[in-house]
Every structure is written in C-alpha cells, then in structure tokens.
Design a protein around this motif. Sequence first.
Motif, mmCIF file in Angstrom:
data_model
loop_
_atom_site.group_PDB
_atom_site.id
_atom_site.type_symbol
_atom_site.label_atom_id
_atom_site.label_comp_id
_atom_site.label_asym_id
_atom_site.label_seq_id
_atom_site.Cartn_x
_atom_site.Cartn_y
_atom_site.Cartn_z
ATOM 1 N N LYS A 8 -5.943 -16.837 -8.141
ATOM 2 C CA LYS A 8 -5.004 -16.035 -7.471
ATOM 3 C C LYS A 8 -5.917 -15.051 -6.648
ATOM 4 O O LYS A 8 -5.801 -13.869 -7.303
ATOM 5 N N THR A 9 -5.890 -15.365 -5.914
ATOM 6 C CA THR A 9 -6.633 -14.380 -5.286
ATOM 7 C C THR A 9 -5.794 -12.962 -4.610
ATOM 8 O O THR A 9 -4.652 -13.294 -4.343
ATOM 9 N N PRO A 10 -6.626 -11.992 -4.506
ATOM 10 C CA PRO A 10 -5.614 -10.805 -3.916
ATOM 11 C C PRO A 10 -5.210 -11.048 -2.521
ATOM 12 O O PRO A 10 -5.752 -11.753 -1.777
ATOM 13 N N ILE A 11 -4.018 -10.374 -2.108
ATOM 14 C CA ILE A 11 -3.408 -10.731 -0.956
ATOM 15 C C ILE A 11 -4.202 -9.962 0.063
ATOM 16 O O ILE A 11 -4.528 -8.879 -0.042
ATOM 17 N N ILE A 12 -4.123 -10.477 1.514
ATOM 18 C CA ILE A 12 -4.707 -9.961 2.581
ATOM 19 C C ILE A 12 -3.680 -9.464 3.164
ATOM 20 O O ILE A 12 -2.618 -10.258 3.566
ATOM 21 N N GLY A 13 -3.322 -8.165 3.489
ATOM 22 C CA GLY A 13 -2.413 -7.641 4.254
ATOM 23 C C GLY A 13 -2.739 -7.741 5.729
ATOM 24 O O GLY A 13 -3.967 -7.290 6.190
ATOM 25 N N VAL A 14 -1.623 -8.500 6.612
ATOM 26 C CA VAL A 14 -2.138 -8.620 7.824
ATOM 27 C C VAL A 14 -1.132 -7.934 8.644
ATOM 28 O O VAL A 14 0.271 -8.327 8.780
ATOM 29 N N ASP A 15 -1.300 -6.848 9.367
ATOM 30 C CA ASP A 15 -0.412 -5.994 10.089
ATOM 31 C C ASP A 15 -0.483 -6.579 11.776
ATOM 32 O O ASP A 15 -1.371 -6.543 12.271
ATOM 33 N N LEU A 16 0.635 -7.154 12.139
ATOM 34 C CA LEU A 16 0.936 -7.805 13.441
ATOM 35 C C LEU A 16 1.444 -6.812 14.127
ATOM 36 O O LEU A 16 2.719 -6.472 14.398
ATOM 37 N N GLY A 17 0.418 -6.115 15.030
ATOM 38 C CA GLY A 17 1.004 -5.002 15.895
ATOM 39 C C GLY A 17 0.674 -5.604 17.612
ATOM 40 O O GLY A 17 -0.057 -6.560 17.711
ATOM 41 N N SER A 18 1.671 -4.910 18.216
ATOM 42 C CA SER A 18 1.639 -5.322 19.706
ATOM 43 C C SER A 18 0.400 -5.112 20.317
ATOM 44 O O SER A 18 -0.132 -5.704 21.343
ATOM 45 N N GLY A 19 -0.628 -4.080 19.780
ATOM 46 C CA GLY A 19 -1.722 -3.350 20.502
ATOM 47 C C GLY A 19 -2.911 -3.961 19.639
ATOM 48 O O GLY A 19 -4.072 -4.231 20.085
ATOM 49 N N TYR A 20 -2.828 -4.050 18.340
ATOM 50 C CA TYR A 20 -3.988 -4.523 17.345
ATOM 51 C C TYR A 20 -3.508 -5.264 16.447
ATOM 52 O O TYR A 20 -2.279 -5.112 15.701
ATOM 53 N N ILE A 21 -4.308 -6.269 15.662
ATOM 54 C CA ILE A 21 -4.266 -6.921 14.592
ATOM 55 C C ILE A 21 -4.893 -6.361 13.429
ATOM 56 O O ILE A 21 -6.264 -6.260 13.704
ATOM 57 N N LYS A 22 -4.446 -5.792 12.414
ATOM 58 C CA LYS A 22 -5.211 -5.229 11.265
ATOM 59 C C LYS A 22 -5.112 -6.091 10.033
ATOM 60 O O LYS A 22 -3.961 -6.584 9.884
ATOM 61 N N MET A 23 -6.255 -6.111 9.298
ATOM 62 C CA MET A 23 -6.200 -6.875 7.902
ATOM 63 C C MET A 23 -6.949 -6.047 6.798
ATOM 64 O O MET A 23 -8.012 -5.257 7.138
ATOM 65 N N ALA A 24 -6.364 -6.222 5.343
ATOM 66 C CA ALA A 24 -7.013 -5.118 4.582
ATOM 67 C C ALA A 24 -6.846 -5.890 3.071
ATOM 68 O O ALA A 24 -5.857 -6.746 3.202
ATOM 69 N N GLN A 25 -7.668 -5.959 2.292
ATOM 70 C CA GLN A 25 -7.691 -6.540 1.040
ATOM 71 C C GLN A 25 -8.305 -5.702 0.028
ATOM 72 O O GLN A 25 -9.428 -4.980 0.199
ATOM 73 N N PHE A 26 -7.943 -5.857 -1.213
ATOM 74 C CA PHE A 26 -8.416 -5.038 -2.343
ATOM 75 C C PHE A 26 -8.330 -6.038 -3.578
ATOM 76 O O PHE A 26 -7.440 -6.769 -3.578
ATOM 77 N N GLU A 27 -9.469 -5.953 -4.524
ATOM 78 C CA GLU A 27 -9.254 -6.650 -5.545
ATOM 79 C C GLU A 27 -9.312 -5.891 -6.860
ATOM 80 O O GLU A 27 -10.227 -4.568 -6.821
ATOM 81 N N ARG A 28 -9.028 -6.093 -7.974
ATOM 82 C CA ARG A 28 -9.092 -5.390 -9.226
ATOM 83 C C ARG A 28 -10.281 -5.564 -9.919
ATOM 84 O O ARG A 28 -10.789 -6.667 -10.200
ATOM 85 N N LYS A 29 -10.962 -4.334 -10.250
ATOM 86 C CA LYS A 29 -12.158 -4.468 -11.090
ATOM 87 C C LYS A 29 -11.802 -3.697 -12.349
ATOM 88 O O LYS A 29 -12.027 -2.493 -12.317
ATOM 89 N N GLY A 30 -11.377 -4.366 -13.409
ATOM 90 C CA GLY A 30 -11.375 -3.448 -14.489
ATOM 91 C C GLY A 30 -9.815 -2.748 -14.409
ATOM 92 O O GLY A 30 -8.995 -3.310 -14.103
ATOM 93 N N ASN A 31 -9.957 -1.486 -14.481
ATOM 94 C CA ASN A 31 -8.997 -0.678 -14.297
ATOM 95 C C ASN A 31 -8.783 -0.281 -12.838
ATOM 96 O O ASN A 31 -7.993 0.691 -12.692
ATOM 97 N N ASP A 32 -9.883 -0.496 -12.013
ATOM 98 C CA ASP A 32 -10.041 0.254 -10.737
ATOM 99 C C ASP A 32 -9.702 -0.993 -9.580
ATOM 100 O O ASP A 32 -9.631 -2.092 -9.928
#
Length: 369
Positions: A8-32
């Motif tokens: 299960k891979t970490p979620i990719i956040g996809v912000d569908l905006g009328s001006g820009y499409i933005k994506m961000a993703q984070f993964e867990r490494k230990g406690n961080d």
Amino acid sequence: MGLFAKSKTPIIGVDLGSGYIKMAQFERKGNDLKLVNFGVLDTPEGAIVEGRIEKPEELREVIKQLLSIYSFIGNRVATNVSGKLVTVKELIMDDLPPQELNEAIKWEVEKILPAPIDKMAFDYQVLSKVKEGNAEKLYILFAAAPIEVVETTAQLFKSLNLDLVSIEVEAFSVLRLLRFLGEFAGDPERVIAAINIGHSYTSINMVDKGLVRFSRIIPWGGKRLTDKIAYYFGIDSNLAENKKHEELDLSNKDSQIFKAVEEDLNELSLEIRRSISYYFAKYNEGKVSEVTIILEGGTANTKNIDQYLEETTGFPSVVNRLFADIAKYDPNLFTKEYLYEMAPMFAVATGLALKEHQITKKKEKAKKK
C-alpha cells in the motif's frame, strides 16, 4: 462515492485547480515522514470551469505528465472537489442510530441544497458531541457536490488506471494539514480564518476549536489581478502574469501596478471582513474573538499580501508555509528556500496526501497514553 473517504503505497494528493494541477506525496520512514516529491503544471484553459471538468482528455494528459516527470510511488490518489458547486454545512443533530441519522440529515439539508438530494453526492462526519440544554447532541459537518461532478472526477482517474482512494472538499484537506502539525495545540480557543486564494475562486474557512465551522466560496482569484494588470498596462496575459509575480508588492501603494489592482484587493479584504463578521454574528452573538488569518494558494505568495490584509482587515495574517515543515526531505533534491516558496500553493495537495498518515499518527498517540 463519499466526499470524505475509503481505506500500500502512500497516497498522492492531487489538487485539481482551475489554474494549476498540484501533486504531493509523503512516505513514512520509521517515526518520520519523508517528502517523496511534489509537482505542478498549468491546467489547460477551460479544462476545469466552476469546479466542473469540461475537457477530460486535456486534463488526463497533464496528470500523466505530472506522474511521469516526478518520482511518485504507486498509483493511489486522493483528490478534491471545489468551487461554488460544493455545499459545506455544519449541523447539530440528535444522537440517533446510523440509519436514522442518515435519513434525518437528508431531510435537514434538502432545503439548503442547490439541487434535489438524489442529484447530489454527499457525506458527513460526526466531529464531536455537544451539550444542548440537558441533551447530548452530535456536531456534524456535511458536504455535498453534484453527482455528475463526482462521477466525472472518478472517471478521470479510472481512465488513468489510478486507484482513487477518496474525494473530499478542500476545507478538510486544509484542516488536516493544520492538525497534523498541531497548530491548535498552543491555543485551542483561537479561531483561524483559513483563506485559499485560488486561480478563479477564494475559499474562506473558519476553524474554531479545531473544527471547520463555516465555509464560503467567493468568485475572486489571482486571475483577477492578472487581468487587471493586463488591461491597465495594455499587455497580454502571460506578460501580465510575469509582471504580477516580479513587480507587485502590496507594501508599495504608490506604484502604478498597485493602483492597477487596488480596487480588486479592496474587494477581497472587504469579503474577508464580511465573512469573519458573519461568522461571529451567527456563532458568538457578535463578539469577535482572537482571529488569525492563514493565507494559502498561489496568490498567497504575492509580496506582502499578509501585511496588506492585516492592515485592511485588522486581523493578524500569515502565509501558510507549513508544507516546508511537514517532512524530512533530500537536500540534494530540494532546498528549504524552494519548499518555503512553493508551500502556499501545495496546502490542499499536502492535506490530501496526509489522509492516512494522520490516522497513523493518531493511533501512535493513543498507544502512548
């Protein structure tokens, strides 16, 4: 499909905006948490209009480009619906069994929805229990959007063979980001006006005691400034956009470029003041508590916009740069300065990407108690 979530891979956040499409993703490494990557591309003109996907083929190509250019992991995504088509409403309801509660909510909101309830996709979250007289009731946040908008969004990601984990409204993504970093821990009584200045619309979300209590969309976005600059100086939109980023400084009120947009900026400030006043008139008998304005969206990077709004609204204002503090990152790939600059634009994408990480964080806290 619910507007709040599935898990299960970490979620990719996809912000569908009328001006820009933005994506961000984070993964867990230990406690961080570690920043996997983030990216942004222009939304094709007319591809998203008032929250509706009008050109799915062109939008599909942009999403494919983002996924191929940046090193995201897996194919699980979460996205948002936004704009004036979305209805967000807080409800105080009797503490009923789930099925009865569902029917009671449907009956309650039918009179405020812009379309018949059978034409709307809706979901709700029970956020807390509240005392009303001697009775204990449920405090609920309800969100709805036209079924066609939700189905078109789901079909877009299905056509790309992406696993769409959830569709939610923007207000909750922003709230998740604030909660993740414990922004309410220092003063749970403070009220936050989280203001996302998008390309075509601005959302004003009042967060009180860690809950979104009021949400409003106004037809004011960064494009207004670009259009006024283009008209005032007699230049095309691309040159006006560059001029806005490079020259507009809201602390320099004598400049010609400030004069070009002053009327529109005054309108934004007035709408923010009106929204805050309305909120306190409705929920606090008109008594205004301490309020902090948190600005996000690409236009939040306009030079000294926080200073300008603080002066014109009378409320302390800061730019949301929390994206830069969410996770560890590879300094060979990103600099702190670059993350800091990009942070306001990625508030919603970050909140979407944090959905399961927030749940994990809550479980870890519970174990420690």
